[in-house]
Write an enzyme that holds these catalytic residues in place. Structure first.
Site, PDB file in Angstrom:
ATOM      1  N   LEU A  26      11.432 -35.806  25.986  1.00 21.10           N
ATOM      2  CA  LEU A  26      10.019 -35.811  25.710  1.00 21.10           C
ATOM      3  C   LEU A  26       9.259 -36.872  26.645  1.00 21.10           C
ATOM      4  O   LEU A  26       8.279 -36.265  27.467  1.00 21.10           O
ATOM      5  CB  LEU A  26       9.469 -35.881  24.182  1.00 21.10           C
ATOM      6  N   TYR A 138      16.091 -41.009   8.181  1.00 26.73           N
ATOM      7  CA  TYR A 138      15.448 -40.814   9.272  1.00 26.73           C
ATOM      8  C   TYR A 138      13.800 -40.613   8.978  1.00 26.73           C
ATOM      9  O   TYR A 138      13.117 -41.166   9.458  1.00 26.73           O
ATOM     10  CB  TYR A 138      15.875 -39.262  10.037  1.00 26.73           C
ATOM     11  N   LYS A 142      10.621 -42.785   9.986  1.00 27.18           N
ATOM     12  CA  LYS A 142       9.601 -42.297  10.746  1.00 27.18           C
ATOM     13  C   LYS A 142       8.405 -42.268   9.921  1.00 27.18           C
ATOM     14  O   LYS A 142       7.049 -42.739  10.599  1.00 27.18           O
ATOM     15  CB  LYS A 142       9.614 -41.025  11.403  1.00 27.18           C
ATOM     16  N   TRP A 164      11.610 -29.395  15.897  1.00 29.65           N
ATOM     17  CA  TRP A 164      12.675 -28.665  16.640  1.00 29.65           C
ATOM     18  C   TRP A 164      12.432 -28.528  17.905  1.00 29.65           C
ATOM     19  O   TRP A 164      12.110 -27.401  18.672  1.00 29.65           O
ATOM     20  CB  TRP A 164      12.488 -27.070  16.052  1.00 29.65           C
TER      21      TRP A 164
END
Length: 305
Positions: A26, A138, A142, A164
């Site tokens: 990203l 996880y 986060k 995804w």
């Protein structure tokens, strides 16, 4: 850290952006989107350049920037299950350090989070303000990062949850399926988990749009959902990827998640709602099928030297 030079001169007072995690799937797309828009001076900080667990380094890195896009994270979901403390040092404590640095510098922060902060037991898309409840390490890490942003930057912190994600850089499901097509006649793919396949390039563009709206004072702080519209199972995504790539989609066979035992539990339902984009003057992102079609047409999954 490297500067991506654009049409604007930092010395002339243009807006300076810092992109952390700039070497990831990203992060590379965010840097490219900002460069293409030619609307900012960009500092691209890779993991080697900037350690999220080093508060002093973060203070120095953020200084002089008007806005930060945090694409850095511990992304190994199963690895987080094996060592939750280490993962949370990055995804929770590290984000807190970054938010504190932004508060000290007066910088806006766009932090990328995940659908995994939700329990995955819903029957309709999760709204941005729905109660969270992670089912794995996880997700808990986060969520700690999200809470830090909300606490330290109540008026200048933006959390964008995605899911995804696939793209041209790094490992991802679509690229893996197309690679396996060369060595496997058929592939068994899970058909009982729902989510929203999202192209990294499309999300990167949306993050830059949100940033510009935030800089203009047109986007309220808080949580947004950065996923494509619609929904699909992994099986449906794999079939679509094969079909768009000129492969026989019937080579993809449906199966259930219990056939693939993994250390970390995955949410069965990861569909997110997108109502809050209207508050920033932005439409919801495109349907996942349209994004995937555009990604394939752009050569996203073409072999690279």
């Amino acid at each position: 850290m490297s500067d991506a030079v654009t049409n604007e001169d930092p010395a002339a007072g243009s807006t300076r952006w810092l992109v952390t995690g700039a070497g990831g799937m990203l992060g590379q797309e965010v840097v490219a989107a900002l460069a293409a828009a030619a609307a900012a001076a960009v500092t691209a900080a890779t993991r080697a350049d900037l350690d999220l667990t080093d508060p002093a380094a973060l203070l120095a890195a953020v200084r002089g920037h008007r806005i930060v896009v945090n694409a850095a994270a511990w992304t190994d979901v199963d690895g987080a299950e094996a060592d939750e403390a280490a993962a949370t040092v990055v995804n929770g404590d590290g984000v807190r350090h970054l938010a504190a640095a932004c508060a000290a510098a007066g910088a806006l922060l766009i932090h990328v989070s995940t659908d995994y902060v939700f329990p995955g037991d819903a029957k309709e898309p999760y709204r941005e303000d729905d109660p969270t409840g992670p089912v794995n390490a996880y997700g808990r890490g986060k969520l700690a990062g999200e809470l830090a942003v909300a606490e330290l930057l109540p008026d200048s912190g933006y959390t964008v949850r995605t899911a995804w994600l696939y793209g041209a850089h790094g490992r991802n499901f679509v690229a893996t399926m197309l690679k396996l097509a060369a060595t496997h006649e058929t592939l068994d793919v899970v058909d009982d988990q729902l989510g929203q396949p999202t192209w990294a390039r499309a999300l990167a563009v949306r993050l830059t749009e949100l940033g510009r709206a935030a800089l203009a004072g047109d986007a309220p702080a808080g949580a947004y959902h950065g996923t494509a519209a619609g929904q699909a199972t992994w099986y449906e995504l794999a079939r679509a990827a094969f079909e768009l790539s000129g492969l026989d989609p019937d080579r993809i066979r449906p199966t259930t998640a219990d056939k693939f035992v993994r250390p970390a539990k995955r949410p069965a339902y990861s569909v997110l709602g997108h109502d809050r984009w209207s508050a920033a003057g932005l439409p919801a992102m495109a349907d996942w099928r349209d994004e995937l079609k555009a990604a394939v047409a752009a050569g996203t999954f073409a072999p690279r030297p």
